[in-house]
Design a protein around this motif. Structure first.
Motif, mmCIF file in Angstrom:
data_model
loop_
_atom_site.group_PDB
_atom_site.id
_atom_site.type_symbol
_atom_site.label_atom_id
_atom_site.label_comp_id
_atom_site.label_asym_id
_atom_site.label_seq_id
_atom_site.Cartn_x
_atom_site.Cartn_y
_atom_site.Cartn_z
ATOM 1 N N LEU A 14 0.775 -1.028 0.021
ATOM 2 C CA LEU A 14 -0.150 -0.008 -0.061
ATOM 3 C C LEU A 14 0.809 1.269 -0.130
ATOM 4 O O LEU A 14 1.607 1.303 0.684
ATOM 5 N N GLY A 15 0.742 2.221 -0.825
ATOM 6 C CA GLY A 15 1.506 3.344 -1.143
ATOM 7 C C GLY A 15 0.831 4.098 -2.031
ATOM 8 O O GLY A 15 -0.260 3.936 -2.441
ATOM 9 N N GLY A 16 1.339 5.353 -2.169
ATOM 10 C CA GLY A 16 0.709 6.286 -2.946
ATOM 11 C C GLY A 16 0.329 6.208 -4.437
ATOM 12 O O GLY A 16 -0.595 6.401 -5.061
ATOM 13 N N VAL A 17 1.092 5.416 -5.044
ATOM 14 C CA VAL A 17 0.977 4.863 -6.341
ATOM 15 C C VAL A 17 -0.176 3.882 -6.336
ATOM 16 O O VAL A 17 -1.140 4.291 -7.339
ATOM 17 N N GLU A 18 -0.316 3.140 -5.396
ATOM 18 C CA GLU A 18 -1.536 2.194 -5.291
ATOM 19 C C GLU A 18 -2.694 2.835 -5.255
ATOM 20 O O GLU A 18 -3.877 2.495 -5.740
ATOM 21 N N ARG A 19 -2.697 3.941 -4.183
ATOM 22 C CA ARG A 19 -3.943 4.620 -3.806
ATOM 23 C C ARG A 19 -4.310 5.244 -5.177
ATOM 24 O O ARG A 19 -5.437 5.601 -5.568
ATOM 25 N N HIS A 20 -3.459 5.855 -5.838
ATOM 26 C CA HIS A 20 -3.702 6.712 -6.910
ATOM 27 C C HIS A 20 -4.305 6.025 -8.295
ATOM 28 O O HIS A 20 -5.315 6.244 -8.795
ATOM 29 N N VAL A 21 -4.017 4.684 -8.261
ATOM 30 C CA VAL A 21 -4.399 3.738 -9.477
ATOM 31 C C VAL A 21 -5.874 3.608 -8.935
ATOM 32 O O VAL A 21 -6.620 3.445 -9.851
#
Length: 366
Positions: A14-21
């Protein structure tokens, strides 16, 4: 015009890229497009897509040269009748570009960091999540005309956040404590050690630092050891991975981001949405979220003494805290909303779909 879009991303965390996608998939679906996630189904992003009812393609993407995964995505793109494949970061883009080329589709990519510039060749457009990312890619030889900066947007956490009193009560925090927060993965780039060093220097000895993020790795262990050495262990609260960060922000007086490297920082945008003043380092895309003495304070990278001084300075001036927090809220509303982000990304899709321009190329390695 409704489109059929596959987003490709390799991740188990879980990180910023995953939240964005995930946010983009949900926004595009709600706008009437058909969407599909291609990636590992057993990671945070895969599980969230399944829970949200988003169609998923189990795509392993073992390393950068997994031909079986590339062929699987190619066949699926044809069978699913995709209009476009959108790759995220280097690995997701690598497979999206291959599958688009082999299936006769269009590929778009998003660059999410200021230290990675390969694997993007072949995408018709390259979206950058910040000016800092775009500027980095230009220095690496990418043509500025093909780089589109679209700031990542976030949901407005303030709408459903608990009250300050309720949030503090749930965490066992007193009303008069100075509560600082960091919402960040435990990786070296986030600068947790600088926050701990600053905590030890504060004049406000009642300060508590909340650390939200999965804390079962070597970096978190090093942070615990550093805190013990400096005698501030009792003033740290390790909250683990938080699916809902609104209660964490609601309990805080200010938010810290002593990052050594940062493309943008979704957590700082969320902090701004919650009307919280921010103390952060002047690196990467952080100044695009935090303007010094407008909605927060900026210090030099690695300077824990300056970080501590800035925290003490704000803690001594509640009126200034309120002013910076209110300005942050306005900045969030003006620049980082979800709908403007979705509309901008849709604009990129519509720009490339009719004309099928030549793939992006540069002197950077493919």
């Amino acid at each position: 015009m409704a489109m059929r879009i596959i987003h490709v991303q390799h991740s188990h965390i879980l990180g910023g890229v995953e939240r964005h996608v995930l946010q983009m998939l949900c926004l595009l679906r709600d706008a009437g497009h058909a969407v599909c996630f291609a990636g590992p189904p057993d990671g945070w992003l895969g599980r969230q897509c399944i829970a949200q009812g988003i169609e998923c393609l189990d795509l392993a993407m073992h390393g950068m040269y997994d031909l079986a995964s590339a062929l699987k995505l190619t066949r699926f793109a044809r069978r699913w009748n995709a209009d476009l494949l959108h790759g995220h970061a280097q690995r997701g883009t690598r497979y999206a570009v291959w599958a688009a080329k082999w299936s006769g589709r269009v590929a778009v990519a998003t660059a999410h960091s200021t230290n990675a510039d390969s694997r993007f060749a072949g995408a018709q457009r390259l979206i950058c999540v910040s000016d800092a990312v775009r500027d980095f890619l230009v220095t690496r030889g990418w043509p500025r005309a093909r780089l589109i900066r679209i700031h990542a947007g976030v949901a407005d956490l303030a709408a459903n956040a608990p009250s300050r009193d309720d949030a503090r009560a749930a965490l066992g925090l007193s009303d008069d404590a100075l509560v600082l927060g960091m919402v960040a993965r435990f990786v070296q780039a986030k600068g947790h050690e600088i926050a701990v060093d600053a905590l030890a220097r504060l004049r406000h000895r009642d300060a508590v630092l909340l650390l939200a993020g999965a804390d079962d790795n070597a970096v978190a262990a090093a942070v615990r050891a550093r805190a013990a050495k400096l005698g501030v262990s009792a003033r740290l609260r390790f909250l683990g991975e938080c699916r809902d960060v609104a209660p964490v922000f609601a309990a805080c007086d200010m938010v810290l981001a002593p990052s050594h490297r940062e493309a943008l920082s979704l957590s700082l945008i969320e902090a701004a949405a919650m009307s919280l003043p921010i103390v952060a380092t002047r690196v990467g895309g952080i100044p695009e979220v935090v303007e010094h003495d407008v909605n927060g304070l900026l210090v030099d990278d690695g300077d824990h003494a300056a970080l501590a001084a800035a925290i003490d300075e704000l803690a001594d001036d509640p009126v200034r805290q309120w002013r910076l927090g209110a300005a942050g809220r306005r900045r969030f509303q003006q620049r980082f909303g979800l709908e403007p982000m979705r509309e901008a990304v849709e604009g990129v899709y519509r720009d490339v779909l009719p004309s099928m321009p030549l793939p992006l190329s540069s002197g950077a390695p493919a």
